[in-house]
Design a protein around this motif. Structure first.
Motif, mmCIF file in Angstrom:
data_model
loop_
_atom_site.group_PDB
_atom_site.id
_atom_site.type_symbol
_atom_site.label_atom_id
_atom_site.label_comp_id
_atom_site.label_asym_id
_atom_site.label_seq_id
_atom_site.Cartn_x
_atom_site.Cartn_y
_atom_site.Cartn_z
ATOM 1 N N GLY A 109 0.933 -1.221 0.085
ATOM 2 C CA GLY A 109 -0.058 0.019 -0.291
ATOM 3 C C GLY A 109 0.691 1.109 0.100
ATOM 4 O O GLY A 109 0.434 2.084 -0.789
ATOM 5 N N LEU A 110 1.691 1.389 0.723
ATOM 6 C CA LEU A 110 2.928 2.311 0.815
ATOM 7 C C LEU A 110 3.436 2.661 -0.708
ATOM 8 O O LEU A 110 3.741 3.814 -0.953
ATOM 9 N N ILE A 111 3.940 1.671 -1.240
ATOM 10 C CA ILE A 111 4.376 1.540 -2.532
ATOM 11 C C ILE A 111 3.486 2.249 -3.592
ATOM 12 O O ILE A 111 3.664 3.118 -4.418
ATOM 13 N N ARG A 112 2.211 1.808 -3.578
ATOM 14 C CA ARG A 112 1.136 2.481 -4.270
ATOM 15 C C ARG A 112 0.948 3.979 -4.003
ATOM 16 O O ARG A 112 0.917 4.638 -4.876
ATOM 17 N N ARG A 113 0.976 4.412 -2.729
ATOM 18 C CA ARG A 113 0.984 5.843 -2.344
ATOM 19 C C ARG A 113 2.014 6.553 -2.960
ATOM 20 O O ARG A 113 1.915 7.605 -3.568
ATOM 21 N N VAL A 114 3.391 6.090 -2.924
ATOM 22 C CA VAL A 114 4.372 6.546 -3.448
ATOM 23 C C VAL A 114 4.259 6.688 -5.017
ATOM 24 O O VAL A 114 4.619 7.915 -5.119
ATOM 25 N N GLU A 115 4.043 5.884 -5.681
ATOM 26 C CA GLU A 115 3.742 5.875 -6.853
ATOM 27 C C GLU A 115 2.753 6.689 -7.519
ATOM 28 O O GLU A 115 2.849 7.724 -8.453
ATOM 29 N N ALA A 116 1.811 7.035 -6.764
ATOM 30 C CA ALA A 116 0.603 8.087 -6.908
ATOM 31 C C ALA A 116 1.235 9.494 -6.684
ATOM 32 O O ALA A 116 1.040 10.346 -7.531
ATOM 33 N N LEU A 117 1.872 9.616 -5.577
ATOM 34 C CA LEU A 117 2.729 10.774 -5.372
ATOM 35 C C LEU A 117 3.690 11.287 -6.435
ATOM 36 O O LEU A 117 3.657 12.390 -6.700
ATOM 37 N N GLN A 118 4.379 10.100 -6.881
ATOM 38 C CA GLN A 118 5.396 10.475 -7.986
ATOM 39 C C GLN A 118 4.820 11.013 -9.128
ATOM 40 O O GLN A 118 5.150 11.944 -9.692
ATOM 41 N N LEU A 119 3.557 10.538 -9.455
ATOM 42 C CA LEU A 119 2.575 10.881 -10.542
ATOM 43 C C LEU A 119 2.127 12.382 -10.437
ATOM 44 O O LEU A 119 2.506 13.189 -11.408
ATOM 45 N N ARG A 120 1.578 12.651 -9.509
ATOM 46 C CA ARG A 120 1.272 13.897 -8.995
ATOM 47 C C ARG A 120 2.329 14.829 -9.173
ATOM 48 O O ARG A 120 2.059 16.008 -9.434
ATOM 49 N N LEU A 121 3.396 14.576 -8.592
ATOM 50 C CA LEU A 121 4.868 15.382 -8.592
ATOM 51 C C LEU A 121 5.092 15.718 -10.102
ATOM 52 O O LEU A 121 5.577 16.877 -10.336
ATOM 53 N N ARG A 122 5.088 14.792 -10.969
ATOM 54 C CA ARG A 122 5.399 15.013 -12.351
ATOM 55 C C ARG A 122 4.205 15.701 -13.065
ATOM 56 O O ARG A 122 4.762 16.602 -13.906
ATOM 57 N N TRP A 123 3.093 15.843 -12.725
ATOM 58 C CA TRP A 123 2.206 16.618 -13.206
ATOM 59 C C TRP A 123 2.137 18.075 -12.828
ATOM 60 O O TRP A 123 2.158 19.195 -13.367
ATOM 61 N N LEU A 124 2.434 17.994 -11.364
ATOM 62 C CA LEU A 124 2.790 19.718 -10.853
ATOM 63 C C LEU A 124 4.080 20.002 -11.347
ATOM 64 O O LEU A 124 4.033 21.312 -11.885
ATOM 65 N N ALA A 125 5.083 19.258 -11.790
ATOM 66 C CA ALA A 125 6.407 19.827 -12.388
ATOM 67 C C ALA A 125 5.819 20.250 -13.739
ATOM 68 O O ALA A 125 6.442 21.537 -14.258
ATOM 69 N N ALA A 126 5.134 19.477 -14.710
ATOM 70 C CA ALA A 126 4.929 20.015 -16.068
ATOM 71 C C ALA A 126 4.030 21.344 -16.109
ATOM 72 O O ALA A 126 4.236 22.043 -16.609
ATOM 73 N N VAL A 127 3.121 21.289 -14.904
ATOM 74 C CA VAL A 127 2.182 22.516 -14.781
ATOM 75 C C VAL A 127 3.372 23.873 -14.521
ATOM 76 O O VAL A 127 3.029 24.921 -14.981
ATOM 77 N N LEU A 128 4.254 23.430 -13.581
ATOM 78 C CA LEU A 128 5.035 24.399 -13.099
ATOM 79 C C LEU A 128 5.815 25.169 -14.247
ATOM 80 O O LEU A 128 6.092 26.291 -14.536
ATOM 81 N N VAL A 129 6.302 24.103 -15.197
ATOM 82 C CA VAL A 129 7.059 24.392 -16.471
ATOM 83 C C VAL A 129 6.393 25.373 -17.397
ATOM 84 O O VAL A 129 6.576 26.594 -17.928
ATOM 85 N N VAL A 130 4.939 24.885 -17.621
ATOM 86 C CA VAL A 130 4.060 25.729 -18.333
ATOM 87 C C VAL A 130 3.824 27.139 -17.856
ATOM 88 O O VAL A 130 3.821 28.060 -18.609
ATOM 89 N N LEU A 131 3.608 27.325 -16.570
ATOM 90 C CA LEU A 131 3.316 28.538 -15.811
ATOM 91 C C LEU A 131 4.569 29.326 -16.020
ATOM 92 O O LEU A 131 4.390 30.505 -16.229
#
Length: 125
Positions: free
Chosen positions: A93-115
């Protein structure tokens, strides 16, 4: 003295943890299945210690003691395997959460680059 948590978390080889999580979970499940189906019947162990009293009564007492000890060991092994199974499930379960957080972080980084690109373009105008 406080532990620098960031240093501790950076020292953990997360790629190895993520890669081995399914193996740990499968191993724990196999262990749990093996322990769960172990029969409760105890085997009789007889020692060759000489006794001056009734040898049959001494052997029966020794067999009863061995059965009790074996039952306690089986209970401890079952409890330990249940704990391992629970920990493996929590790890998964912890690994699944970490993977989900990594995906969110990638999306956030992409949005930050666009902004940042948009802000740079607007300021350069």
């Amino acid at each position: 003295m406080a532990i620098p948590w960031l240093t501790v978390l950076q020292a953990v080889p997360w790629s190895d943890v993520i890669r081995n999580a399914p193996k740990v979970a499968d191993g724990a499940k196999k262990l749990w299945q093996n322990v769960g189906r172990t029969p409760g019947a105890a085997t009789e162990a007889v020692s060759t210690a000489p006794g001056r009293e009734d040898p049959l009564a001494a052997l029966q007492a020794q067999a009863a003691a061995q059965q009790t000890a074996l039952a306690e060991l089986q209970q401890q092994m079952q409890s330990a395997s249940e704990l391992i199974k629970t920990l493996a499930e929590q790890n998964t379960g912890l690994i699944r959460r970490v993977e989900a957080l990594q995906l969110r972080l990638r999306w956030l980084a992409a949005v930050l680059v666009v902004l940042a690109a948009l802000a740079t373009w607007l300021l350069a105008r």
